[in-house]
Motif scaffolding. Structure first.
Motif, PDB file in Angstrom:
ATOM      1  N   ALA A 125       0.879  -1.163   0.000  1.00  0.00           N
ATOM      2  CA  ALA A 125       0.000   0.000   0.000  1.00  0.00           C
ATOM      3  C   ALA A 125       0.918   1.214   0.000  1.00  0.00           C
ATOM      4  CB  ALA A 125      -0.914  -0.021   1.228  1.00  0.00           C
ATOM      5  N   PRO A 126       0.401   2.413  -0.229  1.00  0.00           N
ATOM      6  CA  PRO A 126       1.271   3.597  -0.257  1.00  0.00           C
ATOM      7  C   PRO A 126       2.138   3.699   1.011  1.00  0.00           C
ATOM      8  CG  PRO A 126      -0.906   4.183  -1.052  1.00  0.00           C
ATOM      9  CD  PRO A 126      -0.995   2.767  -0.585  1.00  0.00           C
ATOM     10  N   GLY A 127       3.473   3.629   0.810  1.00  0.00           N
ATOM     11  CA  GLY A 127       4.410   3.723   1.900  1.00  0.00           C
ATOM     12  C   GLY A 127       4.339   2.580   2.890  1.00  0.00           C
ATOM     13  N   ARG A 128       3.849   1.412   2.451  1.00  0.00           N
ATOM     14  CA  ARG A 128       3.583   0.331   3.390  1.00  0.00           C
ATOM     15  C   ARG A 128       3.774  -1.020   2.705  1.00  0.00           C
ATOM     16  NH1 ARG A 128      -2.355  -0.181   6.215  1.00  0.00           N
ATOM     17  NH2 ARG A 128      -1.892  -1.837   7.744  1.00  0.00           N
ATOM     18  N   ALA A 129       4.342  -1.978   3.463  1.00  0.00           N
ATOM     19  CA  ALA A 129       4.484  -3.355   2.976  1.00  0.00           C
ATOM     20  C   ALA A 129       4.070  -4.297   4.098  1.00  0.00           C
ATOM     21  CB  ALA A 129       5.919  -3.641   2.542  1.00  0.00           C
ATOM     22  N   LEU A 130       3.256  -5.286   3.747  1.00  0.00           N
ATOM     23  CA  LEU A 130       2.771  -6.254   4.722  1.00  0.00           C
ATOM     24  C   LEU A 130       3.074  -7.650   4.203  1.00  0.00           C
ATOM     25  CD1 LEU A 130       0.326  -3.914   4.201  1.00  0.00           C
ATOM     26  CD2 LEU A 130      -0.409  -4.886   6.385  1.00  0.00           C
ATOM     27  N   VAL A 131       3.694  -8.490   5.046  1.00  0.00           N
ATOM     28  CA  VAL A 131       4.054  -9.852   4.634  1.00  0.00           C
ATOM     29  C   VAL A 131       3.610 -10.822   5.730  1.00  0.00           C
ATOM     30  CG1 VAL A 131       6.005  -9.109   3.222  1.00  0.00           C
ATOM     31  CG2 VAL A 131       6.348  -9.631   5.632  1.00  0.00           C
ATOM     32  N   PRO A 132       3.273 -12.043   5.337  1.00  0.00           N
ATOM     33  CA  PRO A 132       2.823 -13.014   6.344  1.00  0.00           C
ATOM     34  C   PRO A 132       3.992 -13.539   7.179  1.00  0.00           C
ATOM     35  CG  PRO A 132       2.916 -14.049   4.194  1.00  0.00           C
ATOM     36  CD  PRO A 132       3.205 -12.594   3.970  1.00  0.00           C
ATOM     37  N   LEU A 133       3.701 -13.852   8.421  1.00  0.00           N
ATOM     38  CA  LEU A 133       4.646 -14.522   9.322  1.00  0.00           C
ATOM     39  C   LEU A 133       4.244 -15.987   9.369  1.00  0.00           C
ATOM     40  CD1 LEU A 133       4.565 -11.796  12.093  1.00  0.00           C
ATOM     41  CD2 LEU A 133       6.642 -12.484  10.894  1.00  0.00           C
ATOM     42  N   PRO A 137       3.378 -24.632   7.237  1.00  0.00           N
ATOM     43  CA  PRO A 137       1.972 -24.341   6.956  1.00  0.00           C
ATOM     44  C   PRO A 137       1.303 -23.490   8.023  1.00  0.00           C
ATOM     45  CG  PRO A 137       2.167 -26.533   7.892  1.00  0.00           C
ATOM     46  CD  PRO A 137       3.575 -26.003   7.768  1.00  0.00           C
ATOM     47  N   ILE A 138       2.037 -23.118   9.064  1.00  0.00           N
ATOM     48  CA  ILE A 138       1.437 -22.421  10.203  1.00  0.00           C
ATOM     49  C   ILE A 138       1.526 -20.916   9.986  1.00  0.00           C
ATOM     50  CG2 ILE A 138       1.516 -22.075  12.692  1.00  0.00           C
ATOM     51  CD1 ILE A 138       2.897 -24.788  12.910  1.00  0.00           C
ATOM     52  N   LEU A 139       0.375 -20.251  10.022  1.00  0.00           N
ATOM     53  CA  LEU A 139       0.314 -18.797   9.928  1.00  0.00           C
ATOM     54  C   LEU A 139       0.293 -18.212  11.333  1.00  0.00           C
ATOM     55  CD1 LEU A 139      -0.081 -16.182   8.263  1.00  0.00           C
ATOM     56  CD2 LEU A 139      -2.560 -16.580   8.441  1.00  0.00           C
ATOM     57  N   LEU A 140       1.288 -17.382  11.646  1.00  0.00           N
ATOM     58  CA  LEU A 140       1.396 -16.783  12.976  1.00  0.00           C
ATOM     59  C   LEU A 140       0.871 -15.361  13.029  1.00  0.00           C
ATOM     60  CD1 LEU A 140       5.018 -17.972  13.821  1.00  0.00           C
ATOM     61  CD2 LEU A 140       2.875 -19.063  14.474  1.00  0.00           C
ATOM     62  N   GLY A 141       0.896 -14.663  11.888  1.00  0.00           N
ATOM     63  CA  GLY A 141       0.453 -13.278  11.891  1.00  0.00           C
ATOM     64  C   GLY A 141       0.988 -12.529  10.686  1.00  0.00           C
ATOM     65  N   VAL A 142       1.165 -11.214  10.873  1.00  0.00           N
ATOM     66  CA  VAL A 142       1.568 -10.329   9.775  1.00  0.00           C
ATOM     67  C   VAL A 142       2.613  -9.345  10.288  1.00  0.00           C
ATOM     68  CG1 VAL A 142       0.794  -8.554   8.142  1.00  0.00           C
ATOM     69  CG2 VAL A 142      -0.696 -10.506   8.666  1.00  0.00           C
ATOM     70  N   LEU A 143       3.676  -9.152   9.483  1.00  0.00           N
ATOM     71  CA  LEU A 143       4.637  -8.095   9.729  1.00  0.00           C
ATOM     72  C   LEU A 143       4.240  -6.901   8.874  1.00  0.00           C
ATOM     73  CD1 LEU A 143       7.234  -6.879  10.893  1.00  0.00           C
ATOM     74  CD2 LEU A 143       8.510  -8.054   9.075  1.00  0.00           C
ATOM     75  N   ASP A 144       3.995  -5.758   9.505  1.00  0.00           N
ATOM     76  CA  ASP A 144       3.461  -4.565   8.847  1.00  0.00           C
ATOM     77  C   ASP A 144       4.486  -3.441   9.017  1.00  0.00           C
ATOM     78  OD1 ASP A 144       2.014  -2.419   7.934  1.00  0.00           O
ATOM     79  OD2 ASP A 144       0.380  -2.597   9.391  1.00  0.00           O
ATOM     80  N   VAL A 145       5.187  -3.064   7.905  1.00  0.00           N
ATOM     81  CA  VAL A 145       6.222  -2.022   7.971  1.00  0.00           C
ATOM     82  C   VAL A 145       5.818  -0.833   7.120  1.00  0.00           C
ATOM     83  CG1 VAL A 145       8.071  -3.661   8.449  1.00  0.00           C
ATOM     84  CG2 VAL A 145       7.540  -3.084   6.085  1.00  0.00           C
ATOM     85  N   ARG A 146       6.280   0.371   7.537  1.00  0.00           N
ATOM     86  CA  ARG A 146       5.924   1.618   6.846  1.00  0.00           C
ATOM     87  C   ARG A 146       7.158   2.491   6.671  1.00  0.00           C
ATOM     88  NH1 ARG A 146       2.398   0.485  10.818  1.00  0.00           N
ATOM     89  NH2 ARG A 146       0.198   0.157  10.311  1.00  0.00           N
ATOM     90  N   ARG A 147       7.114   3.290   5.600  1.00  0.00           N
ATOM     91  CA  ARG A 147       8.145   4.296   5.356  1.00  0.00           C
ATOM     92  C   ARG A 147       7.487   5.632   5.084  1.00  0.00           C
ATOM     93  NH1 ARG A 147      11.925   1.241   0.895  1.00  0.00           N
ATOM     94  NH2 ARG A 147      13.133  -0.097   2.305  1.00  0.00           N
ATOM     95  N   ASP A 148       8.099   6.692   5.588  1.00  0.00           N
ATOM     96  CA  ASP A 148       7.593   8.038   5.329  1.00  0.00           C
ATOM     97  C   ASP A 148       8.129   8.529   3.993  1.00  0.00           C
ATOM     98  OD1 ASP A 148       6.307   7.994   7.760  1.00  0.00           O
ATOM     99  OD2 ASP A 148       7.971   8.975   8.828  1.00  0.00           O
ATOM    100  N   GLY A 149       7.226   8.757   3.045  1.00  0.00           N
ATOM    101  CA  GLY A 149       7.606   9.348   1.765  1.00  0.00           C
ATOM    102  C   GLY A 149       8.407   8.448   0.854  1.00  0.00           C
ATOM    103  N   GLN A 150       8.377   7.149   1.031  1.00  0.00           N
ATOM    104  CA  GLN A 150       9.130   6.242   0.172  1.00  0.00           C
ATOM    105  C   GLN A 150       8.352   4.948  -0.001  1.00  0.00           C
ATOM    106  OE1 GLN A 150      13.023   5.309   1.618  1.00  0.00           O
ATOM    107  NE2 GLN A 150      13.636   4.186  -0.227  1.00  0.00           N
ATOM    108  N   GLU A 151       8.205   4.557  -1.242  1.00  0.00           N
ATOM    109  CA  GLU A 151       7.441   3.350  -1.545  1.00  0.00           C
ATOM    110  C   GLU A 151       8.330   2.105  -1.434  1.00  0.00           C
ATOM    111  OE1 GLU A 151       4.213   3.477  -1.927  1.00  0.00           O
ATOM    112  OE2 GLU A 151       4.323   5.655  -1.713  1.00  0.00           O
TER     113      GLU A 151
END
Length: 422
Positions: A125-133, A137-151
């Protein structure tokens, strides 16, 4: 003719010089391109080296704790400190399938987080990347990282996914340890007895699980009255931690109570318990101290198998240790003699039985902890036993994390008049 030949030579010389200049310029351009390529290659190699070193840092950081929120906090701090992101969150799936944000609790997962959870695919998403943890086969959650002004480009998302893969292993280990710790603690608490306080006695028992990891499950206390009216006090500790130690603890506690209830003295009770533990072929060992008290006279008889000495404090605050020679730990692969000792309490005397989690620390010798416990016991022995027990824990643990579980049992002989043995 001579002039014409001279002009021809000059023209040919000029053509040669011009051709050499063109070739030189071509070689210079090729050299510059080669240098630029080498610099770019060197920069890429260095970038990959830094990323590889960062991934190693991630593995070390997430392996340094066995608590899920601490793993998430370490991961977020690392990606921000190293410039991978300006902010980050870890969304974890709980056992109840609810999504919890760490290390900043609260908030609800938005549409991008829900999409990653549903598809197990990275989302940008704009300035944001989300990847599964995920681990396998086990899904633990999501790592959600953001940057200011950079894609985030494709290469950035791939790197964040590699970070998530390393972090997921640490999160899975922390989750498994936390579940085992909770189960071991619940099992141990369920097996610890409710004290039935007879007349002329004040009893206080306390149990605290380890503050970290799964170092829980091996300590126990017990106090009960036998048919002949004598009171039996025991405290013990199974080596090892977790579910195996908790199960062995429960078996030993019940066996020891049964042997003592049958009328066996402290030494014979420990000998029979040792033989029983050997017969289970368990790799775990155990320490225990068994103390008998006759309420009519204050006489006590005790035996000790590899455990720390009992402390006894008088009403005047004087503390003495029942530190006669011990037998080895129960469960060792040989038989041994267990000696039995005898003394007497005075009215108002308090006996303190405890496990090594109360006095042992990695940062100090156990003798230092024992001396400290004697000092604390001396200052609190005039208090009611419940208050004294709480004060001992507060002073000895100093509100800090402790690496082992802790049991203590306080017993005050409150008889006002007694026929003491000569």
């Amino acid at each position: 003719m001579t002039d014409t030949r001279h002009e021809d030579v000059v023209r040919e010389l000029r053509r040669t010089v011009e051709r050499q200049q063109r070739e030189l310029e071509m070689h210079r351009t090729e050299l510059e391109q080669t240098n630029a390529g080498l610099l770019a290659l060197h920069a890429e190699v260095e970038r990959q080296r830094q990323r590889s070193a960062f991934l190693d840092d991630v593995s070390r950081s997430v392996s340094a704790s066995l608590r899920g929120h601490e793993v998430a906090e370490a991961l977020v701090g690392l990606v921000i400190r190293e410039g991978v992101a300006t902010s980050a969150d870890v969304w974890l799936l709980g056992d109840d399938r609810r999504v919890h944000r760490q290390p900043r609790p609260g908030g609800k997962p938005d549409a991008p987080v829900q999409r990653v959870l549903a598809t197990r695919e990275p989302v940008t998403a704009p300035g944001r990347a989300l990847v599964p943890l995920t681990v396998g086969p086990i899904l633990l959650g999501v790592l959600d990282v953001r940057r200011d002004g950079q894609e985030f480009g494709e290469d950035d998302v791939a790197f964040v996914a590699a970070v998530a893969a390393r972090a997921a292993v640490g999160l899975r280990n922390a989750g498994e340890y936390e579940r085992e710790r909770e189960l071991a603690e619940r099992l141990q608490r369920a097996m610890l007895p409710t004290l039935d306080t007879p007349g002329d006695l004040e009893l206080c028992a306390r149990y605290l699980p380890a503050a970290r990891g799964v170092n829980v499950g091996g300590d126990w206390f017990d106090a009960f009255t036998r048919p002949d009216g004598s009171v039996v006090l025991t405290v013990g500790d199974v080596t090892g931690h977790g579910l195996d130690a908790a199960v062995i603890m429960g078996k030993l506690q019940n066996a020891l109570r049964a042997y003592a209830t049958e009328g066996h003295g402290p030494a014979e009770t420990l000998r029979l318990t040792h033989a029983l533990l050997r017969g289970w072929h368990s790799p775990l060992l155990a320490t225990a101290v068994v103390l008998e008290l006759w309420l009519e006279t204050g006489r006590i008889r005790w035996a000790n198998a590899g455990h720390l000495p009992v402390f006894v404090a008088g009403e005047d605050g004087a503390v003495r240790a029942l530190d006669q020679p011990n037998a080895p730990l129960m469960g060792v692969p040989f038989d041994f003699v267990i000696h039995e000792y005898e003394t007497a309490l005075r009215p108002g005397d308090t006996a303190l039985l405890y496990t090594d989690g109360l006095v042992e620390r990695r940062s100090r010798p156990i003798d230092t902890g024992m001396d400290r416990l004697a000092e604390v016991f001396e200052t609190v022995c005039g208090l009611a036993t419940d208050e004294a027990g709480d004060r001992i824990l507060a002073e000895m643990l100093d509100a800090a994390d402790h690496d082992d579980d802790v049991c203590l049992l306080l017993c005050r002989w409150a008889a006002k008049e007694a026929e003491l043995p000569a």
